[in-house]
Design an enzyme around this catalytic site. Sequence first.
Site, mmCIF file in Angstrom:
data_model
loop_
_atom_site.group_PDB
_atom_site.id
_atom_site.type_symbol
_atom_site.label_atom_id
_atom_site.label_comp_id
_atom_site.label_asym_id
_atom_site.label_seq_id
_atom_site.Cartn_x
_atom_site.Cartn_y
_atom_site.Cartn_z
ATOM 1 N N ILE A 1 -21.407 -5.985 -25.798
ATOM 2 C CA ILE A 1 -20.306 -6.953 -25.813
ATOM 3 C C ILE A 1 -18.992 -6.216 -25.556
ATOM 4 C CG2 ILE A 1 -19.258 -8.878 -27.039
ATOM 5 C CD1 ILE A 1 -22.198 -9.290 -26.499
ATOM 6 N N ALA B 1 -6.184 -6.698 -28.014
ATOM 7 C CA ALA B 1 -5.796 -7.952 -28.682
ATOM 8 C C ALA B 1 -5.495 -9.068 -27.680
ATOM 9 C CB ALA B 1 -4.599 -7.730 -29.603
ATOM 10 N N ILE B 2 -6.195 -9.039 -26.537
ATOM 11 C CA ILE B 2 -5.962 -10.017 -25.475
ATOM 12 C C ILE B 2 -7.073 -11.066 -25.483
ATOM 13 C CG2 ILE B 2 -5.617 -10.354 -23.002
ATOM 14 C CD1 ILE B 2 -3.537 -8.528 -24.409
ATOM 15 N N HIS C 1 -8.583 -13.164 -22.929
ATOM 16 C CA HIS C 1 -8.609 -13.235 -21.470
ATOM 17 C C HIS C 1 -8.865 -14.657 -21.000
ATOM 18 C CE1 HIS C 1 -8.480 -8.881 -20.853
ATOM 19 N NE2 HIS C 1 -9.291 -8.779 -21.899
ATOM 20 N N LYS D 1 -10.344 -3.272 -16.201
ATOM 21 C CA LYS D 1 -9.188 -4.103 -15.883
ATOM 22 C C LYS D 1 -7.912 -3.294 -15.751
ATOM 23 C CE LYS D 1 -11.100 -8.214 -18.176
ATOM 24 N NZ LYS D 1 -12.371 -7.641 -18.633
ATOM 25 N N VAL E 1 -27.494 0.169 -41.831
ATOM 26 C CA VAL E 1 -28.944 0.029 -41.775
ATOM 27 C C VAL E 1 -29.531 1.343 -41.275
ATOM 28 C CG1 VAL E 1 -30.855 -1.195 -40.684
ATOM 29 C CG2 VAL E 1 -28.837 -2.461 -41.451
ATOM 30 N N GLU F 1 -22.639 -4.427 -43.219
ATOM 31 C CA GLU F 1 -21.617 -3.712 -42.452
ATOM 32 C C GLU F 1 -21.629 -2.235 -42.843
ATOM 33 O OE1 GLU F 1 -18.886 -1.949 -40.403
ATOM 34 O OE2 GLU F 1 -19.517 -3.991 -39.907
#
Length: 479
Positions: free
Chosen positions: A336, A46-47, A49, A250, A172, A31
């Site tokens: 993503i 924080a949904i 869907h 959205k 990285v 990380e």
Amino acid sequence: MYDVAIIGCGIVGAATAYQLSRYQLKTVVLEAQNDAANGTTKANSAILHAGYDPEPGTLMARLNVEGVRMVKELCEKLDVERKETGSLVLAFSAEEMDTVRALCDRGIRNGVPGVRVLDREEVLAMEPNLNPQVVGALYAPSAAIVNPWDFCIALAETAVRNGVEVRLSSPVTAISRLPGGGYRLATPQGEVEARYVVNAAGVEADTVHAMAGGSGFTILPNRGEYYMMDKTQGGLVSTVVFQCPTKVGKGVLVAPTVHGNLIVGPNAEDVPDKGAVNNTAGALAFVREMAAKSVPGINYRDSIRNFAGIRAHSDHSDFIIEESAQAPGFINLAGIKSPGLSSAPAIGVMAVELLRSCGLQTAEKDRFIDRRRVVRFKELPPEEKERLIRENPLYGRVICRCETITEGEIVDAIHRPIVPRSIDGVKRRTTAGMGRCQGGFCGPRVHEILARELGVSLPKILMDEEGTYILTGPTKEGR
């Protein structure tokens, strides 16, 4: 030599690590930031869907519906805050009602349970604080809200408990192929060799892929800005309220949070800088204007925080989940965007399947830890609070007054498998500092507790990411 190296410990990387930790494998997560969930995962709506938005037949459609089902089970097992709220997509014209009906049909084709169209009276009976000009809505009862950073941390912590190694502050910087197969990954903390690599680097996924000699997609960073409202505004709506989607996303939503606040936003703005998480006056004004169309009664004087996140949009319309065409055994989990949080657990399962197809041998462990419990002192009954305080007096000392978080909870968080080394790292694990004063009272106390428990000096403690120093040295010397 590791079996698998995962690049990135956001929600997708953590979900993949969790799935791989079920097997007798040597897995490492690299990380770039100094904590898990410290990129897009900490700055989103924080949904969870329901799954009516993606085009049928896409990865997004399949993984969204399956992922939401998995999130429910995982949150129960790992003690993550989640609340079933359902969602509404509001229509304010006959044309928008056509969109609502089309979304309903799409949801049915995607397998979304219980999705249906409501008329004006049904909508206002459900949410009386909505704009009375609403003419109808799509209702999806399976939509929910979640604590996104704790969900990610819970998955990563559970992976660590099952033997996965997580290396923080390990971006990285170079990738080379090994003569016998596999890859060597260079980081400032040293080199890592792995037979297979999973690229879950979020907004940097295209850069990481290029290091391995790959090409074929480009990440197009897109910024969304938000208002976080005080709990005085938290009861305005009880469901997630969307507007009809457009080509850019959205739209601006208004939704409750699992902690009792109200979140408003985001906008959608393409930006050239993948790290441009600053707020802008123009974007926040746009958010207010658009949100008023749905919920006109929001009092922005009760805003306690503004923040922004970067979406990992790509030049592909769907998620990119595949073995690289140029780099064997290199799995891309890229592009993503929403509904990424909802889909993450299912993406993790798919990543394992892709690794198997590349030759990874997976044998299940005899013992797999899939339970986690977190003390949330303020939610306990009086007799349980008394018992905890008798056993550990630190639970009787409230540090964060706004959120009623005790020193015992903070100390617990510091000694969990992935150690927070910043004040915001503690905040993400306990909510200390998330209240109305935003850490104005408890911040110095958390600072002292972190230094004490980690055995370091106060200047070593950061606010959040690397370089966010709070203290650099004394301002006065002498007697």
